[in-house]
Design a protein around this motif. Structure first.
Motif, PDB file in Angstrom:
ATOM      1  N   LYS A  77       0.858  -1.179   0.000  1.00 31.02           N
ATOM      2  CA  LYS A  77       0.000   0.000   0.000  1.00 31.02           C
ATOM      3  C   LYS A  77       0.898   1.233   0.000  1.00 31.02           C
ATOM      4  O   LYS A  77       2.070   1.154   0.371  1.00 31.02           O
ATOM      5  CB  LYS A  77      -0.908   0.028   1.236  1.00 31.02           C
ATOM      6  CG  LYS A  77      -1.864  -1.157   1.336  1.00 31.02           C
ATOM      7  CD  LYS A  77      -2.925  -1.117   0.245  1.00 31.02           C
ATOM      8  CE  LYS A  77      -3.848  -2.312   0.340  1.00 31.02           C
ATOM      9  NZ  LYS A  77      -4.871  -2.310  -0.735  1.00 31.02           N
TER      10      LYS A  77
ATOM     11  N   THR B 231      -1.431   5.692   3.073  1.00 32.49           N
ATOM     12  CA  THR B 231      -2.423   4.721   3.540  1.00 32.49           C
ATOM     13  C   THR B 231      -1.903   3.957   4.745  1.00 32.49           C
ATOM     14  O   THR B 231      -2.623   3.736   5.716  1.00 32.49           O
ATOM     15  CB  THR B 231      -2.784   3.744   2.406  1.00 32.49           C
ATOM     16  OG1 THR B 231      -3.375   4.469   1.325  1.00 32.49           O
ATOM     17  CG2 THR B 231      -3.771   2.685   2.887  1.00 32.49           C
TER      18      THR B 231
ATOM     19  N   GLU C 286      -6.530   3.178  -3.274  1.00 33.22           N
ATOM     20  CA  GLU C 286      -7.161   3.550  -2.014  1.00 33.22           C
ATOM     21  C   GLU C 286      -7.610   2.278  -1.300  1.00 33.22           C
ATOM     22  O   GLU C 286      -8.071   1.336  -1.931  1.00 33.22           O
ATOM     23  CB  GLU C 286      -8.371   4.460  -2.267  1.00 33.22           C
ATOM     24  CG  GLU C 286      -8.016   5.813  -2.851  1.00 33.22           C
ATOM     25  CD  GLU C 286      -7.218   6.674  -1.898  1.00 33.22           C
ATOM     26  OE1 GLU C 286      -7.355   6.476  -0.675  1.00 33.22           O
ATOM     27  OE2 GLU C 286      -6.448   7.540  -2.367  1.00 33.22           O
ATOM     28  N   THR C 287      -7.466   2.261  -0.001  1.00 35.22           N
ATOM     29  CA  THR C 287      -7.844   1.097   0.786  1.00 35.22           C
ATOM     30  C   THR C 287      -9.305   1.208   1.209  1.00 35.22           C
ATOM     31  O   THR C 287      -9.730   2.233   1.725  1.00 35.22           O
ATOM     32  CB  THR C 287      -6.980   0.994   2.057  1.00 35.22           C
ATOM     33  OG1 THR C 287      -5.620   0.938   1.656  1.00 35.22           O
ATOM     34  CG2 THR C 287      -7.318  -0.245   2.849  1.00 35.22           C
TER      35      THR C 287
END
Length: 212
Positions: free
Chosen positions: A68, A72, A199-200
């Motif tokens: 990631k 993030t 994006e998580t």
């Protein structure tokens, strides 16, 4: 004098409970805790620190291990800290070189308690073996070998690997062989470069046993 910072103990319910106060049923607290810990990015961070040979990881090490982007990872470290599972430890000794890191992320006493409750700690020998067989860049090797602050005794004791039995040794051999065979394991070498556009999603859960 110890270099460690204070680490919260298990709040044990009430207003200070990270997953709910006295008005929340125990089963609901368990559901919230499980959902929180198995969110994808936090899951990777937890594995990375559980498997770290020095029990504490720098942000750069986590960026190297977790697929990631840095922002993030930092965001989810803050969330882990908000829930008292992890905290930032600062090294204040005089053994560090000028370019050595001085801030590290590790588990709190409460974090160890909750990870033990959900059986995460039983995978420490396997996760440790994966990191010990990991390709490291010069920078990450320097971070791994840098002097670190002391952890609370209960945290370091929980992460210390006991004598490995034949069954655990066989599991370690199988996991290392699988990683070498298909390259799909978390601590593959070298890791992929983080995608800055990714994006998580908060709802992304994955079972702990997926790694094995």
């Amino acid at each position: 004098m110890s270099n460690s910072v204070g680490s919260p103990r298990n709040p044990g319910g009430g207003e200070g409970d990270p997953f709910g106060g006295d008005d929340v049923l125990p089963i609901e607290k368990q559901r919230r805790a499980h959902q929180f810990l198995t969110q994808e990015t936090r899951y990777h961070i937890i594995q990375a620190v559980l498997g770290h040979p020095r029990y504490l990881a720098t942000l750069d090490e986590l960026e190297y291990l977790v697929p990631k982007n840095r922002s993030t990872i930092r965001e989810h470290l803050d969330r882990l800290a908000d829930k008292q599972v992890m905290t930032k430890y600062k090294y204040r000794g005089d053994e560090a070189e000028r370019n050595d890191p001085r801030e590290f992320w590790g588990f709190t006493s409460y974090g160890i308690t909750i990870l033990d409750e959900y059986s995460y700690l039983r995978y420490v020998p396997v996760l440790r073996a994966l990191q010990e067989h990991l390709y490291l860049t010069e920078k990450i090797e320097r971070h791994q070998n840098a002097p670190r602050p002391d952890l609370p005794e209960d945290v370091s004791d929980a992460l210390r690997i006991p004598e490995i039995d034949d069954e655990t040794e066989a599991i370690i051999d199988d996991v290392l062989a699988a990683r070498d065979r298909d390259g799909s394991r978390l601590f593959d070498a070298p890791p992929i470069e983080p995608d800055e556009a990714v994006e998580t999603e908060d709802g992304a859960d994955r079972p702990l046993d997926e790694l094995f």
